[in-house]
Design an enzyme around this catalytic site. Sequence first.
Site, PDB file in Angstrom:
ATOM      1  N   GLU A  93       3.550  16.634   2.358  1.00  0.00           N
ATOM      2  CA  GLU A  93       2.996  15.915   1.244  1.00  0.00           C
ATOM      3  C   GLU A  93       1.708  16.707   0.611  1.00  0.00           C
ATOM      4  OE1 GLU A  93       2.861  11.614   1.748  1.00  0.00           O
ATOM      5  OE2 GLU A  93       1.341  11.527   0.136  1.00  0.00           O
ATOM      6  N   LYS A 144       0.869   3.361   6.099  1.00  0.00           N
ATOM      7  CA  LYS A 144       1.438   4.574   5.867  1.00  0.00           C
ATOM      8  C   LYS A 144       0.613   5.774   5.559  1.00  0.00           C
ATOM      9  CE  LYS A 144       3.764   7.801   3.078  1.00  0.00           C
ATOM     10  NZ  LYS A 144       3.272   8.870   2.206  1.00  0.00           N
ATOM     11  N   ASP A 148       6.165  13.500  20.093  1.00  0.00           N
ATOM     12  CA  ASP A 148       7.307  12.750  19.519  1.00  0.00           C
ATOM     13  C   ASP A 148       6.745  11.724  18.505  1.00  0.00           C
ATOM     14  OD1 ASP A 148       9.194  10.890  18.942  1.00  0.00           O
ATOM     15  OD2 ASP A 148       9.909  10.743  21.079  1.00  0.00           O
ATOM     16  N   HIS A 175      -3.938  13.072  -6.657  1.00  0.00           N
ATOM     17  CA  HIS A 175      -2.598  13.484  -6.112  1.00  0.00           C
ATOM     18  C   HIS A 175      -1.766  14.478  -7.052  1.00  0.00           C
ATOM     19  CE1 HIS A 175      -0.777  10.400  -3.311  1.00  0.00           C
ATOM     20  NE2 HIS A 175      -1.669  11.057  -2.855  1.00  0.00           N
TER      21      HIS A 175
HETATM   22  C1  MEV Z   1       0.234   8.083  -0.022  1.00  0.00           C
HETATM   23  O1  MEV Z   1       0.859   8.874   0.785  1.00  0.00           O
HETATM   24  C2  MEV Z   1      -0.695   7.183   0.902  1.00  0.00           C
HETATM   25  C3  MEV Z   1      -1.536   5.919  -0.074  1.00  0.00           C
HETATM   26  O2  MEV Z   1      -0.710   5.315  -0.573  1.00  0.00           O
HETATM   27  C4  MEV Z   1      -2.158   5.111   1.155  1.00  0.00           C
HETATM   28  C5  MEV Z   1      -2.702   3.913   0.601  1.00  0.00           C
HETATM   29  O3  MEV Z   1      -2.450   3.395  -0.319  1.00  0.00           O
HETATM   30  O4  MEV Z   1      -3.730   3.409   1.364  1.00  0.00           O
HETATM   31  C6  MEV Z   1      -2.488   6.654  -0.897  1.00  0.00           C
END
Ligand code: MEV
Length: 428
Positions: free
Chosen positions: A81, A268, A284, A382
């Site tokens: 990413e 995430k 792992d 991003h």
């Molecule tokens: C993107 O890979 C991760 C985010 O969505 C985490 C979040 O929203 O806190 C930017």
Amino acid sequence: MDKTYLDKFYKMNHAERLNALVAAGSLTSDDLLLTNGLLLSDELADNMIENHLANYELPLGVALNFLVDGKDYVVPMAIEEPSVIAAASAGAKIIAQASGFKTTISERIMIGQVALKDVPDLTFAKNNLAQHKNNILKKANAAHPSIVKRGGGATDLFIRVIEADNEAGTPEFLMVHLHVSTLEAMGANIINTMMEGITTYLEELTGGSALMSILSNYATECLASALCQIPVDLLKRNGYSGEEVRDRLIEASQLAYVDPYRAVTHNKGIMNGIDAVVLASGNDWRAISAGAHAYASRNGQYRALSSWRKAENGDLIGQLTLPLPVGSVGGSISIHPAAQFSKRLLGDPSAKELESIIVSVGLAQNFSALKALVTEGIQKGHMGLQARSLAISAGATGADIEQVAEQLKTAKNMNLATAEALLKEIES
Ligand code: MEV
């Protein structure tokens, strides 16, 4: 480490970056020779898994600016990413200006389970297990004497009863948990060997029959915590005062506490950083992810793994805790050339030190994501990084990649169609 050599690291080419890491003291010139051989050979890969065909590669990069428990680190991350490494480095830079991350690592105790069913007399079985606890521990240790010789081994025994559930159609289970100190290893093989080594004895002691014997990846006795405290004057951003950013970031963390839909995305983001270092270090990442998400649900609802609050003096305090049963030896750590390289880059850390680094990366990642989300939004940063991937998807190569990406950043619609149109223009 002399960090001045790492200034404008992202603008350097590969050779310059490696030389800068040597100049800064993160790598030696001997390590540099090894970077030519970071790829998995077909022979090695063929011996790692069944039915090997080819190697699926991921970019390996480094996050900068990590000051963890008073020590500087350049952190290896394997991830596809685009924005993750930039976000981790940016977050860590601010936190380093505020004296860095302070971590707390629990004793490294892993858990194994034997699931027994059809136990005729539960009270008798529980008493008998308690009476023979020392023998059970002895048998477990006899099944894996080398870990005992090194100073680890089975340390304790716990019993849990899972009641029969008519709706689910499940019988009553008597779960026997063994606590094991696996020292520098993640310890899956050690524990599985021990659990299988005591299964028959447990059946004799309880009169039950074993359904399975296996480690638990829910490593609640192997927890890592990171803490940071950031003065508000380091938080000012895009027309928002430091106080506003702090308060909005705290609200974002509260939202992820109460709303599982938001909590999953919040976590995430944390795992973006954690998994990338876990993977780079040869550990792992499925085990770490599964344990982390279970820990996020420990009170019956899936919640944020991190929390942010206001200190008495007005600073922003962030904290992240999760199970981190990583190893510094064993498995692919000892054989994968990129994992070996990562280890050298981190200064050959112990398993506990590795936990400290990884949990700090998770907190930095979360800080950066939340700060962007509650101010200018996530897309600006991003998409800037995504522009190159779009240019490549459109067919750009060489110098055209940068040219298409630069023009894409100012285009009305940053998408594949625009990238293709821009590339056509450049080519003609
Ligand atoms: C993107 O890979 C991760 C985010 O969505 C985490 C979040 O929203 O806190 C930017």
